[in-house]
Design a protein around this motif. Structure first.
Motif, PDB file in Angstrom:
ATOM      1  N   PRO A 179       0.981  -1.273   0.186  1.00  0.00           N
ATOM      2  CA  PRO A 179       0.091   0.262  -0.220  1.00  0.00           C
ATOM      3  C   PRO A 179       0.903   1.297  -0.024  1.00  0.00           C
ATOM      4  N   GLY A 180       0.144   2.434  -0.350  1.00  0.00           N
ATOM      5  CA  GLY A 180       0.824   3.598  -0.159  1.00  0.00           C
ATOM      6  C   GLY A 180       0.502   4.626  -1.301  1.00  0.00           C
ATOM      7  N   GLU A 207      -6.005  -1.349   7.130  1.00  0.00           N
ATOM      8  CA  GLU A 207      -5.224  -0.067   7.432  1.00  0.00           C
ATOM      9  C   GLU A 207      -5.383   0.308   8.964  1.00  0.00           C
ATOM     10  N   PRO A 208      -4.431   0.731   9.578  1.00  0.00           N
ATOM     11  CA  PRO A 208      -4.202   1.065  10.939  1.00  0.00           C
ATOM     12  C   PRO A 208      -4.833   2.252  11.322  1.00  0.00           C
ATOM     13  N   LEU A 209      -4.489   3.390  10.407  1.00  0.00           N
ATOM     14  CA  LEU A 209      -4.812   4.601  10.583  1.00  0.00           C
ATOM     15  C   LEU A 209      -6.542   4.931  10.799  1.00  0.00           C
ATOM     16  N   ARG A 210      -7.031   5.731  11.780  1.00  0.00           N
ATOM     17  CA  ARG A 210      -8.359   6.118  11.767  1.00  0.00           C
ATOM     18  C   ARG A 210      -8.532   7.569  11.534  1.00  0.00           C
ATOM     19  N   THR A 334       0.714  15.738  11.522  1.00  0.00           N
ATOM     20  CA  THR A 334       1.308  14.653  12.078  1.00  0.00           C
ATOM     21  C   THR A 334       1.836  13.603  10.996  1.00  0.00           C
ATOM     22  N   VAL A 335       3.154  13.436  10.718  1.00  0.00           N
ATOM     23  CA  VAL A 335       3.491  12.761   9.853  1.00  0.00           C
ATOM     24  C   VAL A 335       3.525  11.383   9.798  1.00  0.00           C
ATOM     25  N   THR A 336       2.815  10.518   8.987  1.00  0.00           N
ATOM     26  CA  THR A 336       2.596   9.149   9.403  1.00  0.00           C
ATOM     27  C   THR A 336       3.285   8.235   8.253  1.00  0.00           C
TER      28      THR A 336
END
Length: 540
Positions: A179-180, A207-210, A334-336
């Motif tokens: 992914p990306g 996907e771990p981000l919310r 916030t850089v992810t």
């Protein structure tokens, strides 16, 4: 095949610029290092012409032996190991069109009638099948920037596959392994400097981000169709040199210097652009416009949300010669992720993106109207979009949020997320690439040698390879590796594009796990087309 000399290449660039020959979508431009003019790998390992007007009796030049070919069994085996999944089909049309930049229209080339082109969105594990129809009078190609894909689907005419000829269509079919946030564009001449680019978002099925909303933000510097300018004319102007001045000699600051007018349109040679963040000289080209998602700052795109929403912003720098410093007024970011790979999350007020780089950020949005500003680093201009979560007056197009001068993150300050960190291992091989050349003679190159498709820096499958970029020039360069990601030193982030500042050396490591012939090049379009490209070749 007759191998073009530097003189014939420059002559072609000047001729194309003077006649306005170029008019289409993603393919081999006649200016600069036109890959397709160099030929393509044939079934017997030779390079044959892909010029539709070439004489039938064109001779061939034998490519070096002992290397994996783009369509070889090693490539097929690597693709099978990715376990290609369900198919997602997409149709693209490359065409000449009129684009509305927000109150200013230009004739250019695009995928359909949009700028950027319509994004492709798929899921890791799927198979992407893209058919590109070329409705333009020139050949074109597709490079999938950031993807570790099969080598014969990476569109580099003269190296990995044939260009798509005018009036023809070709399918690009490959598994999506990771992914990306990625993008796609031609690898033919300076075609990327027109409207031939679009985002490619590969979603994570786990996907771990919310977050509540997601925006894709594509930054670009623009000159095509403005007062008669074309990228090919600009390339020809740059190829003529800067009047005996070299970047390394501080030529952009010398008094009384100016570029000569291009073959079409006004001079676009840039003098005096300076940036401490970029180590001095900021760029070669004076682009008249800077865009966010194809829009001018005077008519910006507006993103809407509710106060308190958590938003994921995917940033892509699709520019040809411009680094962008990005900030969202009144907010921290916030850089992810960078270049599609997760990092240990870091909070910042501003980001610096070289050409080809991508960053994902999260932001919790406030109540009001806020500028998302992209400063053309060292060039004194900005691009703009707006965030609106409530009432209020939109800021002026020239707004410069204080966050631009606040805490700033570059890739060197990030750490890879432990899940994607490259395991510690001594390199089996070091490939040293000196970045050489200057503006005076437009002789940008690696190791003093301009690009030729027959170049091979050998690597072997299974090796840990160290690329050592030593910048001997007076200008910064965003270096890009096809088909792989590399790691910056000290548990640094996984990336495919990284900035090398003047006078500095950048060492990055990657695992040789994707066989084929892979480009390494500067992602300044004009530097690449002058010759700052080379090839890593897997030994058979």
């Amino acid at each position: 095949m007759r191998t073009p000399t530097r003189r014939t290449l420059l002559g072609a660039a000047l001729a194309a610029a003077g006649t306005g020959l170029l008019t289409a979508c993603s393919s081999g431009g006649t200016g600069g290092m036109d890959h397709s003019a160099m030929g393509h790998p044939g079934p017997n390992g030779t390079l044959g012409s892909s010029d539709p007007n070439a004489p039938a009796a064109t001779a061939t030049t034998t490519a070096p032996g002992g290397f994996v070919t783009p369509d070889g069994p090693e490539v097929a085996a690597a693709e099978a190991a990715r376990r290609p999944g369900p198919e997602r089909r997409v149709a693209l049309t490359a065409t000449e069109t009129t684009l509305d930049l927000g109150g200013r229209t230009v004739r250019s080339w695009a995928y359909g009638d949009r700028l950027p082109g319509r994004e492709i969105r798929a899921t890791a594990g799927e198979t992407l099948a893209v058919t590109l129809a070329n409705h333009l009078p020139q050949p074109t190609s597709l490079h999938w920037h950031g993807l570790a894909l099969r080598n014969d689907m990476d569109g580099v005419p003269g190296l990995t596959r044939e260009a798509v000829r005018p009036g023809a269509a070709a399918e690009h079919r490959f598994a999506l392994g990771h992914p990306g946030t990625h993008w796609f564009h031609p690898h033919s001449g300076v075609q990327q400097e027109r409207g031939l680019y679009a985002p490619l978002i590969v979603e994570d099925p786990r996907e771990p981000l919310r977050y509540d909303r997601e925006w894709v933000v594509v930054l670009d510097d623009w000159l095509d169709g403005v007062d008669g300018s074309t990228p090919d004319a600009v390339l020809a102007e740059l190829a003529a040199g800067a009047g005996g001045t070299d970047h390394a000699a501080g030529g952009h600051d010398m008094p009384g210097m100016s570029g000569t007018a291009g073959a079409t349109g006004p001079s676009r040679m840039l003098m005096g652009a300076r940036s401490a963040l970029l180590g001095g000289d900021a760029g070669d080209v004076a682009h008249p416009f800077h865009l966010v998602n194809g829009r001018l700052a005077a008519a910006p795109e507006t993103f809407t949300a509710k106060p308190g929403d958590r938003v994921r912003i995917r940033l892509v720098n699709a520019g040809g010669d411009t680094a962008y410093r990005v900030a969202l007024g009144g907010h921290e970011l916030t850089v992810t992720h960078t270049d599609g790979f997760p990092v240990e999350q870091t909070t910042t007020q501003a980001l610096l993106l070289g050409m080809g780089e991508r960053y994902d950020v999260l932001v919790t949005v406030k109540d009001g109207v806020f500028p998302l500003t992209a400063l053309a680093e060292g060039k004194g201009a900005t691009a703009l979009a707006l965030l609106r979560t409530g009432g209020g007056t939109a800021p002026d197009a020239s707004v410069r949020p204080v966050e631009l001068d606040g805490r700033l993150v570059t890739a060197a300050r990030l750490k890879a997320d432990p899940a994607v960190r490259l395991p510690a291992r001594a390199p089996d091989r070091t490939v040293r690439l000196d970045l050489t050349g200057g503006m005076a003679t437009a002789d940008w190159a690696f190791n003093g040698r301009r690009y030729e498709p027959s170049q091979r820096h050998p690597v072997a499958a299974g090796e840990r390879v160290r690329l050592e970029f030593r910048n001997t020039t007076g200008m910064w360069h965003p270096v890009h590796l096809h088909g792989h990601s590399f790691a910056l030193a000290g548990d640094g982030p996984r990336k495919d594009t990284a900035v090398v500042l003047p006078g500095e050396t950048l060492a990055v490591d990657f695992d040789a796990d994707n066989p084929g012939l892979w480009m390494v090049h500067c992602h300044n379009v004009y530097h690449a087309e002058a010759g700052m490209m080379t090839v890593l070749g897997y030994r058979a």
